[in-house]
Design an enzyme around this catalytic site. Structure first.
Site, mmCIF file in Angstrom:
data_model
loop_
_atom_site.group_PDB
_atom_site.id
_atom_site.type_symbol
_atom_site.label_atom_id
_atom_site.label_comp_id
_atom_site.label_asym_id
_atom_site.label_seq_id
_atom_site.Cartn_x
_atom_site.Cartn_y
_atom_site.Cartn_z
ATOM 1 N N GLU A 141 -44.062 -33.600 12.871
ATOM 2 C CA GLU A 141 -43.790 -32.675 13.985
ATOM 3 C C GLU A 141 -42.447 -31.980 13.800
ATOM 4 O OE1 GLU A 141 -43.791 -35.308 17.384
ATOM 5 O OE2 GLU A 141 -45.620 -36.287 16.685
ATOM 6 N N LYS B 8 -38.794 -30.975 14.892
ATOM 7 C CA LYS B 8 -37.850 -31.594 15.832
ATOM 8 C C LYS B 8 -37.144 -30.463 16.576
ATOM 9 C CE LYS B 8 -34.319 -35.074 16.249
ATOM 10 N NZ LYS B 8 -33.466 -34.260 17.117
ATOM 11 N N ASP C 248 -34.845 -28.342 19.103
ATOM 12 C CA ASP C 248 -33.456 -28.497 19.494
ATOM 13 C C ASP C 248 -33.311 -28.100 20.962
ATOM 14 O OD1 ASP C 248 -30.972 -29.256 18.879
ATOM 15 O OD2 ASP C 248 -30.456 -27.507 17.667
ATOM 16 N N TYR D 168 -44.213 -34.544 23.176
ATOM 17 C CA TYR D 168 -44.391 -35.254 21.911
ATOM 18 C C TYR D 168 -44.530 -36.768 22.061
ATOM 19 C CZ TYR D 168 -39.267 -35.536 22.381
ATOM 20 O OH TYR D 168 -37.992 -35.722 22.845
ATOM 21 N N LYS E 221 -33.552 -34.497 8.973
ATOM 22 C CA LYS E 221 -32.794 -33.369 9.515
ATOM 23 C C LYS E 221 -32.601 -32.265 8.482
ATOM 24 C CE LYS E 221 -30.865 -33.720 13.229
ATOM 25 N NZ LYS E 221 -29.866 -34.592 13.816
ATOM 26 N N CYS F 100 -10.087 5.017 11.763
ATOM 27 C CA CYS F 100 -11.145 4.389 10.979
ATOM 28 C C CYS F 100 -10.572 3.840 9.664
ATOM 29 C CB CYS F 100 -12.229 5.426 10.691
ATOM 30 S SG CYS F 100 -13.434 4.859 9.484
ATOM 31 N N CYS G 110 -12.185 6.283 6.722
ATOM 32 C CA CYS G 110 -11.926 7.720 6.546
ATOM 33 C C CYS G 110 -10.698 8.204 7.292
ATOM 34 C CB CYS G 110 -13.148 8.526 6.963
ATOM 35 S SG CYS G 110 -13.412 8.543 8.747
ATOM 36 N N CYS H 126 -16.088 5.229 14.920
ATOM 37 C CA CYS H 126 -15.321 6.173 14.107
ATOM 38 C C CYS H 126 -15.841 7.556 14.467
ATOM 39 C CB CYS H 126 -15.564 5.871 12.635
ATOM 40 S SG CYS H 126 -15.259 7.295 11.572
ATOM 41 N N CYS I 290 -17.276 10.552 7.150
ATOM 42 C CA CYS I 290 -16.862 9.179 6.828
ATOM 43 C C CYS I 290 -17.802 8.594 5.770
ATOM 44 C CB CYS I 290 -16.895 8.339 8.107
ATOM 45 S SG CYS I 290 -16.523 6.607 7.802
HETATM 46 N N1 5U1 Z 1 -41.195 -33.972 17.785
HETATM 47 C C1 5U1 Z 1 -40.472 -34.978 18.269
HETATM 48 N N2 5U1 Z 1 -39.218 -34.872 18.636
HETATM 49 N N3 5U1 Z 1 -38.840 -36.075 19.082
HETATM 50 C C2 5U1 Z 1 -37.656 -36.509 19.579
HETATM 51 N N4 5U1 Z 1 -40.915 -36.216 18.451
HETATM 52 C C3 5U1 Z 1 -39.910 -36.927 18.957
HETATM 53 N N5 5U1 Z 1 -39.853 -38.200 19.323
HETATM 54 C C4 5U1 Z 1 -38.709 -38.662 19.819
HETATM 55 C C5 5U1 Z 1 -37.581 -37.834 19.968
HETATM 56 C C6 5U1 Z 1 -36.323 -38.372 20.531
HETATM 57 O O1 5U1 Z 1 -38.605 -39.950 20.171
HETATM 58 C C7 5U1 Z 1 -39.720 -40.784 19.917
HETATM 59 C C8 5U1 Z 1 -39.182 -42.120 19.572
HETATM 60 C C9 5U1 Z 1 -40.614 -40.806 21.101
#
Ligand code: 5U1
Length: 759
Positions: free
Chosen positions: A116, A118, A120, A228, A317, A411, A414, A429, A435
């Protein structure tokens, strides 16, 4: 008065339909009805609920707009702790993880992993009882989080009520709340426009938006939740494979990343990591790695946990996208339109997988807002192929010798005066094509892949051509001789001949590309296409007047997107409890400004107030009252119209255009919407994916559009064909899942002949 049975039935039907459209739009990314139809349904639901408040239920889609603010976040103890993940950073560490898993399971062969992205964002747990959303909590320290129920309810991809059937009595669903990159950029652009503070990255924006006391603010932020994992489950069973759990969650209405796959063994994991890594920049949201989870839930139980992380999962990562470094100098670059951009020269730092030594500071407002000084330690961010940028300064590390950044008066290229009109962020400019920097950039733009597509005319070559005064404007390019080109640095005779051949080949183009190539300020590819469709001929544009572009019934300066945002805001505002403006309140830019209506700049507010003088007139506004009439060419408002008219009126530009036409630049005169006989692919929506042979995706797109096809960026049930070249990825998978016909190169060639495969 009590609601009649018919009203009751209508409310149920409206809620069902709206939730279905929400699910299609926000969870499946497949809009099913035009926005106007959706708005009509929502308006009707609100109307009924306003008349019969006793019919309002917490799971009504009208209740997503955000109730009243809370005074502080409560605490929620997670029934099942929210775990964190162990990390690995290279293939060796991944192989170690896989070895440990197999050793503990006593397994010689490969293990199946759920792979999957991850995401952010901010980890969140949702609690459903009898299928109803009752609670939303942040992860916090894993044991106790903050109660953000009031805010998660406003996120449209989170079901208020589970779909389908068979859910456990109690179900906790976990996932990541994120802000997609496009939404983040828009939010920041709006903040910049209003002189407000910008968010440093999508993760902070998501976290900041979710941790609001006032849910009406969260409701306006473009958030999504991808699920997830599950937490507590009572009174029901879940499938015995993690991947099947995710499928089940999707059936119940949750959004699950379309990138999830089951892969076999460490090799499968590595291939997944590489594939996503390559596509990282194209994904709609920021990811910082991928996660692998042992797919069998029985094996997960066998493996157990160590401290707060499971032994059955690992995050692999990607290289960090943000790092600390030092600003060694700030220099000023001059762009195609004369815009002067401050650029930070940095102490080289490895970030996002490459060494970065420059970062854009956008404009002087941004320098001032971020308070960047030479000598500062800053966080620099490089996400994908996006130009690196300075995210923020660490003021606590500023040395006494740090120096303020000052906009130059002339500028740097020029020597012409630098002008910065009051209230504008961008300094320019004033040298125009006098220029050399502007000339170089204008010619690079003209030659670019999406413009005239002159193969072999790279940036360094353009620099030389301008510096040696062989080329002053784009029309000069077509007068270049092999001898002139062969005399340049690193150019042999053969390359010079190739370039002349490429210049000749580029003369056969499309009107849209030609207009884009001219580089009219504010005219990107989409607007160039709109102008080409509308005017069909460059000579018509040479005579264009303001009234040919704008001046109908709508509101000047408001396009479809802003109109949508304004109408949505009005609907929310009108529906929200609390004080409302009196209907006879007179409107002006200040009154409208105080309402904080999204996308409403001061200019648009003036125009809006001129057309809708009172609150009573404005509050019931519809999208179609705002757009359409105000602009005769889709997407072109007052400011752009003036720029376009100004550009084509300038003698210098008219001369260049005439010389380009004399040099033989030409295009097939297309009659896009009128002549369907010449449009054998009219009404067909296509998606191009993967690498094609002998034709770029852009070229294929142009050619298919010329035949009347609509070429879309994503696959939905409305897609007739997906054309998949080599290494096609998620779009191909989505097409297969939806049963959309997939064509190969031969199918593309059939289409390019104007024939429809399978008919
Ligand atoms: N895709 C995904 N991201 N993520 C973050 N799965 C997933 N699982 C996580 C976390 C913190 O923890 C699992 C241990 C449920």
């Amino acid at each position: 008065m009590k609601p009649s049975k018919a009203i009751f039935a209508e409310v149920i039907r409206l809620r069902g339909e709206i939730e279905q459209h929400n699910h299609r739009y926000y969870v499946l990314d497949e809009p099913s009805v035009p926005d106007a139809e959706y708005d009509r349904l929502m308006r009707r639901l609100r109307e009924i609920e306003a008349e019969y408040p006793e019919l309002v239920t917490p799971d009504s889609p009208s209740q997503r707009v955000g109730g009243s603010a809370i005074s502080a976040f409560g605490e929620i103890r997670h029934a099942v702790p929210m775990l964190s993940l162990d990390n690995c950073f290279d293939g060796g560490e991944l192989a170690d993880f896989d070895r440990r898993v197999r050793a503990r399971l006593g397994k010689d062969g490969d293990v199946d992993y759920s792979a999957e992205p991850k995401l952010d964002g901010l980890a969140v747990s949702l609690r459903y009882e009898q299928g109803q959303l009752v609670q939303g909590a942040t992860r916090g320290d894993g044991s106790t989080g903050e109660d953000v129920t009031h805010n998660v309810r406003t996120i449209p991809s989170i079901p208020l009520k589970l779909r389908g059937s068979g859910w456990p009595d109690v179900l906790e669903v976990r996932g990541e709340v994120v802000m997609p990159k496009a939404g983040f950029e828009k939010l920041n652009a709006l903040a910049r426009e209003r002189g407000e503070k910008t968010f440093v990255n999508p993760r902070n924006a998501a976290a900041g938006s979710l941790r609001q006391l006032d849910p009406r603010i969260t409701a306006q932020r473009p958030l999504a939740m991808y699920c997830y994992a599950i937490g507590e489950v009572r009174g029901g069973e879940m499938p015995d494979r993690h991947s099947a759990v995710l499928v089940r969650l999707a059936e119940w209405g949750f959004k699950v990343s379309p990138e999830v796959r089951v892969v076999r063994g460490v090799q499968g994991c590595t291939a997944f990591h590489e594939d996503i890594g390559r596509r990282r920049a194209e994904l709609p949201m920021d990811i910082d790695g991928v996660v692998f989870k042992v797919d069998s839930r029985a094996q997960q139980t066998e493996l157990g946990f160590v401290a707060r992380a499971p032994r059955w999962a690992i995050a692999y990562k990607f290289p960090a996208q943000e790092e600390l470094t030092e600003v060694q100098a700030v220099e000023f670059q001059v762009g195609r339109t004369g815009a002067i951009t401050p650029v930070a020269r940095l102490k080289p730092v490895f970030v996002g997988g490459v060494t970065v030594s420059n970062a854009t500071l956008h404009n002087m407002d941004e320098v001032e807002r971020k308070d960047v000084h030479v000598g500062d330690t800053v966080i620099v961010r490089r996400a994908g192929d996006v130009i690196p940028e300075v995210v923020r300064v660490l003021p606590e590390r500023r040395p006494a010798t740090a120096q303020a950044v000052v906009l130059p008066e002339v500028c740097p290229v020029c020597g012409s005066a630098v002008v910065r009109p009051d209230g504008e962020a961008v300094a320019r400019c004033s040298g125009g094509l006098f220029c050399a920097a502007q000339r170089k950039e204008a010619i690079k733009h003209f030659a670019g892949r999406r413009a005239m597509d002159i193969e072999g005319l790279g940036d360094k070559l353009v620099d030389q051509l301008v510096e040696q005064e062989l080329v002053r404007d784009p029309a000069d390019l077509f007068a270049l001789t092999v001898d002139q080109i062969a005399g340049l640095d690193r150019m042999g005779r053969k390359s010079a001949e190739n370039l002349v051949a490429a210049l000749n080949a580029s003369k056969q183009t499309t009107l849209a590309r030609f207009l884009f190539a001219l580089g009219v300020m504010g005219i990107g590819e989409t607007l160039a296409q709109a102008l080409a469709d509308h005017f069909r001929d460059v000579h018509a544009l040479l005579e264009v007047r303001l009234e040919d572009l704008i001046g109908g019934e709508g509101v000047v300066g408001i396009g479809p997107k802003s109109a949508q945002a304004i109408v949505e805001y009005m609907n929310r505002y009108v529906a929200a409890p609390g004080d409302a403006l009196a209907d006879d309140t007179m409107l002006n830019a200040d009154v409208l400004g105080a309402l904080n209506i999204p996308q409403l700049t001061a200019t648009r507010a003036d125009a809006l107030a001129a057309r809708f003088p009172t609150w009573g007139a404005l509050k019931r506004v519809q999208v179609e009252d705002l757009v359409g009439g105000g602009t005769r060419v889709a997407g072109i408002g007052a400011v752009l119209a003036e720029q376009i008219v100004g550009f084509f009126a300038q003698r210098h530009n008219r001369e260049i255009i005439e010389r380009l036409l004399q040099a033989g630049v030409t295009w097939a005169v297309s009659t896009p919407n009128a002549d369907s006989g010449a449009q054998p692919l009219a009404g067909i929506t296509l998606v191009l994916t993967g690498t094609l042979v002998g034709i770029s995706r852009n070229e294929a797109k142009d050619a298919l559009q010329a035949l009347g096809a609509k070429v879309a960026g994503s696959v939905s049930r409305n897609t007739r064909f997906v054309i998949a070249g080599a290494e096609a990825g998620s779009k191909l998978t989505k097409a297969e899942n939806l049963g959309v016909t997939v064509l190969d190169q031969a199918g593309l060639e059939t289409l390019l002949r104007g024939e429809i495969p399978g008919t």
